[in-house]
Design an enzyme around this catalytic site. Structure first.
Site, PDB file in Angstrom:
ATOM      1  CB  CYS A   1      -6.232 -25.352   8.907  1.00  0.00           C
ATOM      2  SG  CYS A   1      -6.842 -25.109  10.595  1.00  0.00           S
TER       3      CYS A   1
ATOM      4  CB  CYS B   1     -11.434 -26.060   9.025  1.00  0.00           C
ATOM      5  SG  CYS B   1      -9.848 -25.253   8.690  1.00  0.00           S
TER       6      CYS B   1
ATOM      7  CG  ASP C   1      -0.288  -0.013   2.530  1.00  0.00           C
ATOM      8  OD1 ASP C   1       0.919   0.280   2.584  1.00  0.00           O
ATOM      9  OD2 ASP C   1      -0.951  -0.311   3.533  1.00  0.00           O
TER      10      ASP C   1
ATOM     11  CG  ASP D   1      -5.950  -5.257   2.391  1.00  0.00           C
ATOM     12  OD1 ASP D   1      -5.507  -4.874   3.488  1.00  0.00           O
ATOM     13  OD2 ASP D   1      -6.515  -4.487   1.591  1.00  0.00           O
TER      14      ASP D   1
ATOM     15  CB  CYS E   1      -9.287 -27.796  12.147  1.00  0.00           C
ATOM     16  SG  CYS E   1      -9.970 -26.153  12.433  1.00  0.00           S
TER      17      CYS E   1
END
Length: 371
Positions: free
Chosen positions: A308, A306, A93, A268, A311
């Site tokens: 991931c 999930c 940014d 974002d 998890c």
């Protein structure tokens, strides 16, 4: 088309679309969520973690990296990709939002903005050209122009004056780095506050510039969800359909889905990482506040939908223990999960757009998350 900066739309479902943006460090599938790596790092995660989560592009912050370690130091280290060991795309940014947030420490002029560091109070100056120079030193794939993000509640006269300044600054940024100057892309930013006529005026001016993409700025600054939605619906269709559209800093699951429904491609927000460190976790069954006593002896997984690492491996009871004990592992495991949720959210959106089922996909999340 495969040249750097090319953007192809592969599928549409109403205004929602899925496609690919080509950058110097890889192809970015859209719609996409970009984890925020303010100081060249996504808090608590390594580049390997981000790879495993499926992150395709991350965001760095010009203001913070300029102050430390310094953009020239980063340039001497071979640029931000090499310095941070992240080989994939990076968007930086302009630092405009950070300067905006330092209202008591900055002074605007036609030439740019003078501000004092939040770290040590030292005085600095950002011109449009300086912001581009900093981002060139960082070597990001996508550079944002310098803009002024007007505070919520600013009146029509101030907002119009501000957007005109943002337009003049954007022109100077583009002139400082014209198309073909290198492999970095420049995105313009549409401002205009919460006035639809000013949003149209800003979009007309900014989209006339020779930018590779366009962003909607100045949202999520204190307005109601309805106000945000109204401005988003007004502004997104004004941006060129053949260029990527980026909604800056906006980020609940439903905000992102509403953005996709309006035709936005890139998002974002610090929300998933910040909330992770504060113990608020996003799941397919709604938000979970992991510090609650009800999870003290809960052996179930955080989110059965999930896949991931968090998890697959740990119980809610253990995650609660880590959080209440302020163990550093808590930040990492919670962040892994929340970013997986957000990246899966946009991946699912891409698949739903391709299948023509985006409306029902969005409705499923609306049933779980309040607007």
């Amino acid at each position: 088309m495969t040249h750097i900066g090319s953007f192809q739309i592969h599928h549409t479902d109403g205004p929602a679309r899925s496609g690919e943006l080509v950058t110097a460090h890889g192809v970015v599938p859209t719609p996409i969520f970009m984890p925020v790596g303010t100081q060249g790092t996504v808090k608590s995660l390594s580049p390997d973690d981000l790879e495993n989560l499926g992150a395709r592009i991350i965001l760095g912050n010009t203001y913070h990296l300029y102050l430390r370690p310094g953009d020239e130091l980063v340039a001497r280290r071979g640029g931000l990709h090499r310095f941070a060991n992240w080989p994939h795309p990076i968007l930086t940014d302009s630092g405009g939002f950070q300067v905006f947030s330092l209202a008591g420490l900055r002074e605007l002029s036609e030439e740019g903005v003078t501000f004092r560091s939040h770290i040590d109070g030292s005085k600095h100056f950002f011109s449009p050209e300086k912001v581009i120079d900093i981002q060139r030193n960082l070597g990001s794939d996508i550079m944002m122009v310098l803009d002024e993000c007007v505070p919520y509640g600013a009146d029509h006269a101030y907002t119009e004056k501000s957007l005109q300044l943002t337009t003049r600054w954007a022109k100077r940024c583009r002139e400082a780095y014209p198309r073909g100057a290198g492999d970095q892309l420049v995105f313009g930013i549409v401002q205009g506050g919460f006035f639809e006529d000013l949003r149209r005026q800003s979009a007309e001016q900014i989209c006339a510039l020779d930018c590779e993409g366009f962003a909607i700025g100045g949202l999520s600054v204190g307005e109601s969800k309805q106000e945000m939605h109204d401005i988003l619906q007004c502004t997104a269709p004004l941006l060129p359909s053949a260029k990527p559209r980026y909604l800056m800093g906006v980020g609940t699951p439903l905000d992102i889905l509403n953005g996709i429904a309006a035709g936005v491609d890139m998002f974002d927000c610090v929300l998933p990482t910040r909330n992770a460190r504060n113990g608020t976790l996003f799941t397919s069954q709604g938000k979970v506040n992991i510090k609650r006593a009800e999870y003290q002896e809960d052996d179930s997984r955080l989110d059965p939908a999930c896949g991931c690492y968090t998890c697959r491996t740990f119980s809610k009871a253990y995650l609660r223990h880590l959080y209440t004990s302020r163990e550093l592992l808590s930040y990492r495991l919670n962040t892994i999960h929340n970013l997986t949720f957000f990246l899966d959210l946009v991946c699912g959106a891409r698949e739903a757009i391709a299948a023509g089922t985006f409306a029902s996909y969005k409705k499923g999340f609306e049933a779980v998350y309040e607007t």
